[in-house]
Design an enzyme around this catalytic site. Structure first.
Site, PDB file in Angstrom:
ATOM      1  CB  SER A 160      40.319  37.052   4.245  1.00 22.30           C
ATOM      2  OG  SER A 160      39.778  37.812   3.174  1.00 22.30           O
ATOM      3  CG  HIS A 161      42.173  40.909   1.828  1.00 20.28           C
ATOM      4  ND1 HIS A 161      41.384  39.841   1.474  1.00 20.28           N
ATOM      5  CD2 HIS A 161      43.268  40.843   1.029  1.00 20.28           C
ATOM      6  CE1 HIS A 161      41.965  39.176   0.483  1.00 20.28           C
ATOM      7  NE2 HIS A 161      43.103  39.761   0.197  1.00 20.28           N
ATOM      8  CG  ASP A 183      37.960  30.696   1.065  1.00 18.28           C
ATOM      9  OD1 ASP A 183      37.889  31.227   2.192  1.00 18.28           O
ATOM     10  OD2 ASP A 183      37.120  30.883   0.161  1.00 18.28           O
TER      11      ASP A 183
END
Lengths: 335, 335
Positions: free
Chosen positions: B47-48, B188
């Site tokens: 996600s990063h 999320d």
């Protein structure tokens, strides 16, 4: 016979001071402890108020606190002040070091105060308000006794490990929070057991590590942290910063030192404080206003700022005094 | 055709660096951003990871990041370093100031680094590991966009406001946690909406302030904080310390600045770091051992230390490289 007795704050102060000195505490220590006990009664924090006189005397009789402690202050680095509490209460160390620590913070921008070898039973908001009163932003934490299991674990390891934070506001009372990283305060758990009241789910486990709502079973097992693994991480941080980093007792060491005497936790405390003006730069009013906007946005939508009930109680108690349960009063007087 | 493509870490680095410089970022900024993107891919924090290249270019095209930013470092007090990021990414400011800040911390015992006027999208653990790598204990936090309601409230106010903490260990990987003070990560929530998946209860409210498990309704309403009023207090603290205190954007200001462009948050970051040796005093090995005892007591009862999965992934990726979704790879190449 009335169930409660009424005391002015001055009378409450005398009751506390006399009880402590009669038990053998030095005038200095009695005075520092009295300050916080009366402040808690004034703010309606009964769990950290005059009731604690019973615990102070119990801790003294168990040989777990030095009643004539003389704190020693050392500047070990430009931004690091250490106070050896000489196994007395944290409160005298805090009181003695507050002014020189404030000066250090204003000079350095940020500084840390370590209190070592102290007995700790008092409300942490009291400690951070000591510095918001002096215009500083402050963060304080301390381990306690090993009563709380890590998230995903089955056995007690952490203390209730409170974290308190204070922010001085332009007008009026500071923004202050003070909470245990455990899901329930130890005192609340004890009250539930005394009154045979069932706990809400999610607060503790029994000695087999299974979820339990029976307060007696949880006291034999372990309390849980608030907020699952995040609260557990914060509780770990408190053990690291206010235990290992300052080379003092972690919560398991404090509980071992207690040796079943039911005394107050022994160990250290860490206070980190920052000078608003040094941080805010050339337009401090703008920066203060940003904070005020956050507070207004909280209260405007019907949410509450922490500590407001305390501040409301405070305004009333200062003029009207406090009430004390008669049985507790008699227990204190007969100490 | 395979769904995933395989890249060595060197190839991933080249992909990121070339994409960023082609888009118009300076070599320095591209390099600092590439460091964190590749570190996240390496650790399995997709996600990063490289996916953020899309966001970087989007933010650049929206005019919300300065692609040729030159950070300016000022020591405003003995223990306070300020870095003006010049509206570039926080990462270049962090990189440029890391060594002088480390020296300051070792001299002062504790110090604060303020990063102002930065665009922030990266994982906070990366920032604290920058200092655990240098032997310091570090705490970092930043506001984001106003998406999260205070406990008891009905409207968004706080950012996801992450807090990260790192503790260097004697051998091997540091103890590191990094969590949002929101009950769910923004990414999320977005994934739940994309996949039309219902949320667990307690994570958000709709625009009328009513509890909702519909991700689309929560994105129009507000996310909640983790851990009820305690998490809400921590989120407030992040707004105060890494917004008001450092005289930079709070989360509502960052969202207003974004003006609907979907760019990364703009504002400041606060890092507080402490020198273990200065704090631990004459017996640092004993103090380190106290920390190790806490870690052992956690893992011995089957609980986990945070970040362990990352460290496991890291060991594998360093030799075996990473895999990237082919569609994502093609989107990046066509930027």
């Amino acid at each position: 016979m009335q169930e409660n007795i009424h005391l002015s704050l001055a009378q409450a102060r005398n009751l506390s001071h006399n009880t402590l000195t009669k038990a053998g505490f030095s005038k200095e220590l009695a005075s520092a402890v009295t300050d916080t006990l009366v402040a808690c009664e004034r703010d309606g924090c009964k769990s950290h108020g005059l009731y604690r006189l019973l615990v102070c005397v119990k801790t003294l009789r168990a040989g777990k606190v030095n009643p004539v402690a003389e704190p020693l202050i050392t500047r070990v680095a430009p931004a690091l002040l250490k106070v050896d509490a000489d196994q007395g209460y944290s409160l005298l160390a805090l009181e003695k070091a507050a002014d020189s620590f404030t000066e250090m913070v204003k000079q350095q921008g940020i500084a840390a105060m370590v209190i070592n070898r102290c007995v700790h039973f008092s409300a942490m908001w009291y400690d951070v308000e000591k510095f918001t009163d002096r215009g500083l932003v402050a963060l304080a934490m301390t381990p306690s006794h090993a009563w709380v299991a890590p998230a995903g674990g089955t056995r007690p390891l952490f203390g209730t490990n409170p974290i308190a934070f204070g922010w001085p506001r332009v007008d009026g009372d500071p923004y202050v929070f003070d909470f245990a990283t455990s899901a329930i305060a130890r005192g609340d758990l004890e009250l539930h057991r005394r009154d045979s009241k069932t706990l809400s789910p999610g607060l503790g486990i029994d000695k087999e590590g299974q979820p339990s709502t029976d307060p007696a079973a949880v006291m034999e097992g372990a309390m849980l942290t608030f907020g699952g693994y995040k609260g557990s991480a914060l509780a770990t941080m408190v053990e690291l910063l206010a235990g290992a980093l300052i080379n003092d007792f972690t919560s398991p060491e404090s509980l071992a030192f207690d040796a079943g005497t039911g005394s107050s936790p022994m160990g250290g405390e860490l206070v980190i404080a920052m000078d608003q003006l040094k941080f805010m730069g050339e337009t401090p009013k703008d920066a203060q206003q940003k904070a005020e906007s956050i507070f207004t946005a909280i209260t405007d939508q019907g949410a509450r700022l922490p500590s407001q009930r305390r501040f409301t109680n405070r305004k009333v108690s200062v003029t009207e005094g406090i009430t004390l349960d008669r049985k507790l009063y008699e227990d204190i007087v007969s100490l």
